[in-house]
Design a protein around this motif. Structure first.
Motif, mmCIF file in Angstrom:
data_model
loop_
_atom_site.group_PDB
_atom_site.id
_atom_site.type_symbol
_atom_site.label_atom_id
_atom_site.label_comp_id
_atom_site.label_asym_id
_atom_site.label_seq_id
_atom_site.Cartn_x
_atom_site.Cartn_y
_atom_site.Cartn_z
ATOM 1 N N THR A 83 0.888 -1.276 -0.127
ATOM 2 C CA THR A 83 0.002 -0.127 0.019
ATOM 3 C C THR A 83 0.834 1.231 0.202
ATOM 4 N N ASP B 287 1.437 0.902 -5.010
ATOM 5 C CA ASP B 287 0.094 0.126 -4.446
ATOM 6 C C ASP B 287 0.247 -1.178 -5.348
ATOM 7 N N THR C 285 -1.550 -3.943 -7.192
ATOM 8 C CA THR C 285 -2.743 -3.687 -8.420
ATOM 9 C C THR C 285 -4.105 -4.231 -7.696
ATOM 10 N N LYS D 154 -4.799 -0.959 -5.735
ATOM 11 C CA LYS D 154 -5.228 0.154 -6.648
ATOM 12 C C LYS D 154 -6.455 -0.124 -7.191
ATOM 13 N N ARG D 155 -7.050 -1.419 -7.644
ATOM 14 C CA ARG D 155 -8.056 -1.481 -8.147
ATOM 15 C C ARG D 155 -9.221 -1.168 -7.094
ATOM 16 N N LYS E 87 -9.338 1.098 -4.582
ATOM 17 C CA LYS E 87 -9.314 2.501 -4.484
ATOM 18 C C LYS E 87 -10.009 3.060 -5.665
ATOM 19 N N ASP E 88 -9.682 2.569 -6.861
ATOM 20 C CA ASP E 88 -10.168 3.040 -8.249
ATOM 21 C C ASP E 88 -11.700 2.825 -8.029
ATOM 22 N N ALA E 89 -12.110 1.790 -7.319
ATOM 23 C CA ALA E 89 -13.730 1.455 -7.286
ATOM 24 C C ALA E 89 -14.238 2.272 -6.198
ATOM 25 N N GLY E 90 -13.393 3.112 -5.628
ATOM 26 C CA GLY E 90 -14.065 3.757 -4.778
ATOM 27 C C GLY E 90 -14.058 3.176 -3.055
ATOM 28 N N VAL F 100 -14.277 -6.543 -8.877
ATOM 29 C CA VAL F 100 -13.276 -5.433 -8.735
ATOM 30 C C VAL F 100 -11.845 -5.941 -8.905
ATOM 31 N N ASP G 49 -3.718 -8.004 -15.998
ATOM 32 C CA ASP G 49 -2.661 -6.857 -15.388
ATOM 33 C C ASP G 49 -1.337 -7.060 -16.168
#
Lengths: 478, 413
Positions: B11, B31, B33, B36-37, B39-42, B156, B161
């Motif tokens: 992280t 991060d 992957t 990161k995914r 986080k990107d998804a909220g 998610v 990748d």
């Protein structure tokens, strides 16, 4: 007793890719320490390698150039050992299933051709560099620079087909020429972008079984390779003749003393615990990959030399010099295309151009004189606008200033005088000044023709067309 | 969605320790992957969760920092190595968590803590930034309160990748979509090698109850055989330790993490650092792995194990010709007591006997609650599926879960 030497070379070549083998970091030589690194090449926790496709393409080109069979499936493997320049604690290499195998090259040594087998070519990543004794504060501290970590290498392993130190050098030079021709490696042994280890053993002449081999390391020039092998043959021969046994070991060449020294014996050798790299899938090379590599391959040195001899009717020596470097050969061919007269062009390129390039330590690609400019100069000579002697002067000026021939010739008033009226006047003056010589000439001492031509050239500051002057002198004194 | 992460996922800017003294102060500049995914998804990353050091263990007692307790009975272990992840979900400390599974490290703690744990197909979820234990076996996955959450989180996490060459380049279906399609006609394979002596009576009873429930929902059962099961534990402890011995070589005190520099010379620094930085179990496995890769032993150990691994994989290929999913207990017993198996690594290793084959074969597997022991400890049911067929696993699991309702039970804390 007579002994035969058996030599095999392992050559490591750094590939000229922009980025590293398994990450996107730059590969520029000489950057500040640890400025070309990222989590992947630093071996930080959890990171993974991703293969650089260009490195594979380059490796394939070399494999094809040395007649190897490319394996459809090759496997990356981990070579495990601890060292501070190896951040992951293992090097990603290829082991039991390399990229390519079973090739050969033909080398020329002392006029005779020899075929040297290539056992295998595999891809691997380079390690970093340690700087000893350069630490800012701590005495004896070593610094680690990981810029080189992960730079792509290919290792080219020869069969034990080499028999003499000179042959080893010829082989290494041939390998370097091919690498440089393919423009996949800069071939610089001092900077370490081309490295070589040698396996050397001796056996009684006629014996089929191989003797105990010694691995030699740390030879970063052709001369050192030769010196190390020569030393090693002597050392092993002496040992055998005095009844000792040669023990299998790795020896380091010391260039300053010109000797090899034991580094580690077989018992002390590392157990690298190779196993297949689980972070990378097996490398599958398709026909299309091979075709792509093949289609973008240039003509190689040996083939180009043969073609030059045939196509341009120039001596083998000329062809050898001109094809030693791919860009020099390109320069030559462009010049011939523009001007013709292959031998004249060859003389100029091998003579004046190479001399000035050497004097100025310049590469052909940085030459201020282009094929176009050279051809223009040669045309001036051919048309009789300037003399051959003046042309050499002009060429030097072109080389140092980058200007073209015509502007230099005009500025300096070097245009050759070919006007018959003007030359006739100068000849008359010379005859008038030297009545004694005229008499001797007429009495049969025709060697004095050169003297009169010289007088005219002196008077015209070298601009008179010497051929025309000679004719005029002959006519007037006959 | 507030999600907590097993401390094996890097992280960015947040300490990532792998529960090891070696990385006690390691702050990654990247991060993983998976993170990161999320986080990107909220998702909101709540924090990092305890685990067995470098994911080596089955009880989370191998954490260098502290023990994690089982929320159903705090005298018991939560399982491992993702014990923190399973316990946090069971205790309601987070909506869901992320774990990793090398030989059962998601499924076994999920089983011990009465929650849902899914180990996806090898390559379905990127391993980039997930600290490696055994690269050819490791796979990240969700640990959740119920099957629906697992499907949503997998949506998610999954996908190819570019940073992970072993990630599978295949489209990600919407795993939540087919959950309610039922199991009518679904063929469930029951492998005889998993219902053996040593299987706890209460566990067997609960699993048989689940089989009956799925049959009642329209599924059919079929007997299958996985004949190389008995070699799975042996193969696993050769392959996993070999890879681990290499993966953990980077912790050498040179670049990051712990450095113990009180000994003379480079070798002294290496030795002191690794001696102080690694716990006993990690050292044990590094030694085992180094041994099995060594010259003269490679063929008999690592190579042979790799060959048998292929046979284990083939067993599943054959079995899946006869059935759509395979059903087994997740673990032979419910959660054991803290300290009960610490002194006996071999017994500890056997608690993963039912989960290990799945990693060797690279197939997806999940654990979900199927009852409780008389002492009130959760019992887990394991479903194994065809490669890349997480959807069928989730559908069968959802059907059973909705009928049984175990997921609604929470520990009284």
């Amino acid at each position: 007793m007579k002994y035969e030497t058996v030599i095999g070379l392992e050559v490591h070549a750094q590939l000229l890719t922009d980025s590293k083998l398994f990450c996107g970091c730059r590969t520029r030589f000489g950057a500040g320490p640890n400025t070309q690194v990222c989590p992947v090449c630093l071996g930080m926790p959890g990171v993974l390698p991703v293969l650089n496709a260009k490195a594979m393409d380059y490796a394939l080109k070399m494999a094809l150039a040395v007649n190897c069979a490319v394996n459809k499936k090759s496997v990356f493997a981990r070579k495990n050992y601890f060292y501070p320049d190896l951040p992951k604690g293992y090097q990603i290499s290829q082991y039991s299933e390399p990229l390519a195998e079973k090739g050969f090259i033909d080398i020329e040594n002392l006029g005779s051709a020899r075929r040297i087998g290539i056992t295998r070519i595999h891809m691997e990543e380079d390690a970093g560099k340690l700087l000893h004794g350069e630490g800012p504060d701590e005495e004896g501290a070593s610094l680690v620079d990981l810029n080189r970590t992960g730079v792509p290498l290919i290792e080219i392993v020869s069969e034990p087909d080499i028999r003499t130190p000179d042959e080893a050098v010829s082989y290494l030079k041939a390998i370097r020429d091919i690498l440089v021709y393919l423009e996949i490696c800069d071939g610089n042994m001092q900077e370490g972008s081309l490295r070589c280890d040698a396996n050397v053993s001796i056996r009684p002449a006629g014996e089929k079984k191989l003797g105990t081999k010694i691995e030699l390391k740390n030879m970063n020039s052709f001369k050192f390779l030769k010196d190390a092998v020569v030393y090693e043959i002597d050392r092993q021969t002496e040992a055998v003749e005095s009844g000792e046994r040669v023990i299998q070991e790795t020896r380091l060449f010391d260039p300053s003393a010109g000797v090899t020294r034991s580094m580690r014996t077989k018992e002390e050798a590392h157990d690298y615990r190779y196993f297949p790299e689980p972070d990378l899938l097996p490398l599958i090379v398709g026909e299309d990959d091979i075709e792509k590599a093949r289609s973008s391959m240039p003509e190689l040195p040996a083939g180009k030399k043969a073609r030059f001899i045939k196509e341009y009717s120039i001596p083998a020596y000329d062809a050898g010099v001109l094809t030693a470097h791919r860009r020099l050969a390109d320069f030559y061919e462009s010049s011939v295309r523009l001007f013709g007269e292959p031998k004249t062009v060859s003389n100029w390129v091998m003579g004046e151009l190479l001399r000035l390039l050497n004097e100025h330590s310049k590469d052909i690609t940085d030459s201020p004189v282009t094929p176009e400019k050279l051809a223009a100069l040669l045309k001036l000579v051919k048309n009789g606008d300037i003399s051959g002697k003046a042309a050499k002067e002009v060429f030097e000026e072109m080389f140092t200033t980058g200007r073209d021939a015509a502007s230099i010739v005009n500025e300096k008033g070097m245009t050759q005088i070919s006007d018959e009226g003007e030359l006739a006047r100068a000849v008359d003056e010379a005859i008038g000044r030297n009545p004694d010589s005229v008499e001797k000439y007429r009495a049969g001492k025709t060697k004095l023709l050169g003297f009169f031509v010289g007088e005219v050239l002196k008077a015209t500051k070298g601009r008179a067309n010497p051929g025309l002057v000679a004719e005029l002198v002959k006519k007037k004194l006959s | 969605m507030p999600i907590a992460i097993k401390d094996i996922f890097c992280t960015r800017g947040v300490k990532t320790t792998c529960s090891s003294r070696m990385l006690a102060n390691f702050v990654p500049p990247y991060d993983s992957t998976v993170v990161k995914r999320l986080k990107d998804a909220g998702a909101v990353i709540l924090g990092k969760l305890n685990m067995d050091e470098f994911a080596m263990g089955s009880s989370t007692e191998n954490s260098a920092f502290f023990k994690t307790l089982n929320p159903w009975d705090t005298s018991c272990v939560p399982g491992g190595s993702s014990g923190g992840s399973a316990a946090a979900v069971a205790a309601g400390l987070c909506a869901a968590s992320i774990g990793t599974d090398t030989g059962g490290s998601i499924r076994q703690p999920a089983s011990f803590c009465g929650v849902v744990g899914l180990k996806p197909t090898y390559g379905r979820v990127s391993r980039y930034g997930m600290i490696a234990f055994a690269s050819s076996l490791d796979q990240g996955g969700p640990i959740t309160k119920d099957v629906t959450d697992a499907a949503m989180l997998l949506n998610v996490m999954a996908g190819s990748d570019p940073l992970d060459s072993t990630s599978v380049d295949a489209p990600v279906p919407d795993y939540a979509r087919g959950l309610k399609d039922g199991v009518k006609g679904l063929k469930i394979g029951i492998p005889k090698e998993y219902f053996i002596e040593g299987l706890d009576r209460e566990v067997e009873g609960a699993v048989n109850g689940a089989i009956d429930a799925l049959k009642a929902s329209g599924a059919e059962t079929v007997g299958v055989s996985l004949p190389h099961t008995e070699y799975a534990v042996g193969v696993y402890y050769l392959v996993a330790t070999a890879e681990a011995s290499s993966n953990l070589a980077r912790y050498d005190g040179v670049k990051y993490g712990l450095r113990v520099d009180n000994a003379a010379g480079l070798l002294g620094m290496y030795r002191a650092t690794r001696d102080r930085g690694f716990g006993a179990e990690v050292k044990r496995r590094i030694m085992l792995g180094t041994y099995s890769l060594s010259a003269g032993y490679y063929d008999a150990y690592y190579k042979k194990a790799s060959e048998v691994r292929t046979l284990v994989k083939r067993d599943f290929d054959e079995a899946f010709k006869k059935c759509d999913v395979i059903l087994t207990p997740t673990s032979p017993t419910a959660a054991f007591r803290l300290g009960e198996k610490v002194a006996d690594p071999l017994t500890m290793y056997l608690s993963d006997i039912f989960t290990i084959s799945c990693n060797l074969a690279g197939i997806p597997g999940m654990s979900l609650p199927c009852g409780f022991t008389s002492k009130g400890l959760p019992i887990g049911l394991q479903l194994l599926g065809r490669p890349m067929d997480e959807a069928t696993l989730l559908r069968a699991a959802y059907t059973y879960e909705q009928g049984a309702g175990w997921h609604k039970k929470r520990p009284a804390l």
